[in-house]
Design an enzyme around this catalytic site. Structure first.
Site, PDB file in Angstrom:
ATOM      1  N   LYS A 128       0.803  -1.216   0.000  1.00  0.00           N
ATOM      2  CA  LYS A 128       0.000   0.000   0.000  1.00  0.00           C
ATOM      3  C   LYS A 128       0.841   1.273   0.000  1.00  0.00           C
ATOM      4  O   LYS A 128       0.406   2.298  -0.520  1.00  0.00           O
ATOM      5  CB  LYS A 128      -0.962  -0.004   1.195  1.00  0.00           C
ATOM      6  CG  LYS A 128      -2.053  -1.055   1.090  1.00  0.00           C
ATOM      7  CD  LYS A 128      -3.049  -0.946   2.231  1.00  0.00           C
ATOM      8  CE  LYS A 128      -4.162  -1.961   2.098  1.00  0.00           C
ATOM      9  NZ  LYS A 128      -5.189  -1.811   3.169  1.00  0.00           N
ATOM     10  N   ASP A 151     -10.485   2.404   1.516  1.00  0.00           N
ATOM     11  CA  ASP A 151     -10.771   1.963   2.881  1.00  0.00           C
ATOM     12  C   ASP A 151     -11.457   3.077   3.676  1.00  0.00           C
ATOM     13  O   ASP A 151     -12.356   2.807   4.474  1.00  0.00           O
ATOM     14  CB  ASP A 151      -9.488   1.552   3.610  1.00  0.00           C
ATOM     15  CG  ASP A 151      -8.960   0.200   3.154  1.00  0.00           C
ATOM     16  OD1 ASP A 151      -9.776  -0.630   2.698  1.00  0.00           O
ATOM     17  OD2 ASP A 151      -7.741  -0.023   3.246  1.00  0.00           O
TER      18      ASP A 151
END
Length: 287
Positions: free
Chosen positions: A68, A105
Site C-alpha cells: 500500500k 478503505d
C-alpha cells in the site's frame, strides 16, 4: 471483437484474499462477461517490474499488504485521501496509461457505518495504530464531531497517530494499551487489532455499549464483537469494510474503462459472495 478488461489484487501473502470472489460476483451481476479479476503474489521487490509489464487491457489493481505504501512512487497521481494516510489500496489506469492511486478503505468505513445508520458520532475510540487505524482516523475526521482517543502500545506509535490526527484536523488524544478497555464506553469504537488482541476486553463491555466496528472477518464474531452484540450494540465486522471498499474499487475500475461505473457497484451481490466464501471449506485458512 469485445474488448477485454483485466483487474487483480496484489500482495504477499495473497492466497487468502476474498477480493476475486467479490469483484467477479460484481461482474456477473452486471453481465460484464469481458471482465476478469485475478490475484497475484507480488512483494515489494517485484512490484515495479509487475506494474511496468501491464498492458492496455488493464483497468485497475487492488493492493494489500505490504504494497500500500510501496506503490506510491510508481504512480502519476495520488488522491488526497491516500496521501493523508500514506496508503494506496486502489490503482486506476487511464486510457493514456496513467496510474492514479486512491484509498477506498476510508470512504468504505464511512459508507459501512452509514448503512447501519451511523452518520455522525460525538466521540470515538480507535484500538491499534497500524495502516487500518490510520484509515479509521481519516474516516472519523469526516463523521466525528468531538474527540477521538487512540489506544496504542508504544510511545512511537502514539506520536505517529498524533501527527496524523493533526494533519487530518482531528481532535485526537492517545492512551496506553493498558487502558484500552475504556474505549468500550465510547459512542463508537473501531478495533483494528490482530486476532485475539481484544478478547480480554469482552468481560468489560458496559451495560449499554456504543457501536463496535471490528475490522476482522475471520474468525467471526470475535469475542469482543459477540459480547457487544449480546448487550444490544450495533456491531460491524471486517466483511462490512471489505465489501464497501471493494464496491468503490469496482466503481472506479469500470468507470475508467467505459463500464457502468458510477452506479456504486452491485453491493448485494458482492456481499453475498463474501459471505459464501467465508462459509466455505477454505474459510479456516482466511485470516
Amino acid at each position: 471483437m469485445t474488448t477485454q478488461h483485466r483487474a487483480a489484487v496484489l500482495g504477499s501473502p495473497i492466497a487468502h484474499s476474498l477480493s476475486p470472489a467479490l469483484h467477479r460476483a460484481g461482474y456477473a451481476a452486471l453481465g460484464l462477461g469481458a471482465w476478469s479479476y485475478d490475484r497475484f503474489e507480488v512483494d515489494e521487490a517485484a512490484l515495479p517490474g509487475f506494474v511496468a509489464g501491464l498492458g492496455p487491457e488493464w483497468a485497475g489493481l487492488s493492493l494489500t499488504m505490504p504494497l500500500k505504501r510501496a506503490i506510491m512512487p510508481l504512480l502519476d497521481e495520488v488522491s488526497g485521501t491516500a496521501r493523508a494516510v500514506q496508503a494506496v489500496n486502489t490503482v486506476v489506469f487511464g486510457p493514456d496509461g496513467s496510474r492514479r492511486g486512491d484509498n477506498t478503505d476510508v470512504p468504505g468505513l464511512v459508507n459501512a457505518l452509514a448503512e447501519r445508520g451511523i452518520h455522525r458520532v460525538e466521540a470515538a475510540a480507535v484500538l491499534g495504530a497500524g495502516a487500518t487505524a490510520s484509515s479509521a482516523l481519516a474516516a472519523l475526521a469526516r463523521i466525528c464531531d468531538g474527540e477521538v482517543t487512540a489506544y496504542v502500545r508504544s510511545p512511537e506509535r502514539a506520536a505517529e497517530m498524533r501527527a496524523l490526527g493533526e494533519r487530518l484536523g482531528l481532535r485526537l488524544r492517545t492512551a496506553g494499551w493498558d487502558r484500552a478497555a475504556e474505549a468500550l464506553a465510547s459512542p463508537l469504537t473501531i478495533s483494528t487489532t490482530p486476532v485475539g488482541a481484544t478478547d480480554a476486553f469482552a468481560p468489560d463491555v458496559p451495560e449499554r455499549p456504543g457501536a463496535l466496528f471490528d475490522v476482522l472477518y475471520h474468525p467471526w464474531p470475535t469475542a469482543l464483537a459477540a459480547a457487544c452484540a449480546a448487550r444490544g450494540a450495533t456491531v460491524l465486522g471486517g466483511l462490512d469494510l471489505l465489501v464497501h471498499q471493494a464496491v468503490l474499487q469496482f466503481d472506479q475500475f469500470t468507470a475508467g474503462s467505459g463500464g457502468p461505473g458510477g452506479s456504486g457497484g452491485p453491493l448485494a451481490a458482492m456481499r453475498a459472495a463474501g459471505e459464501a466464501a467465508l462459509a466455505g471449506p477454505a474459510a479456516a485458512d482466511r485470516t
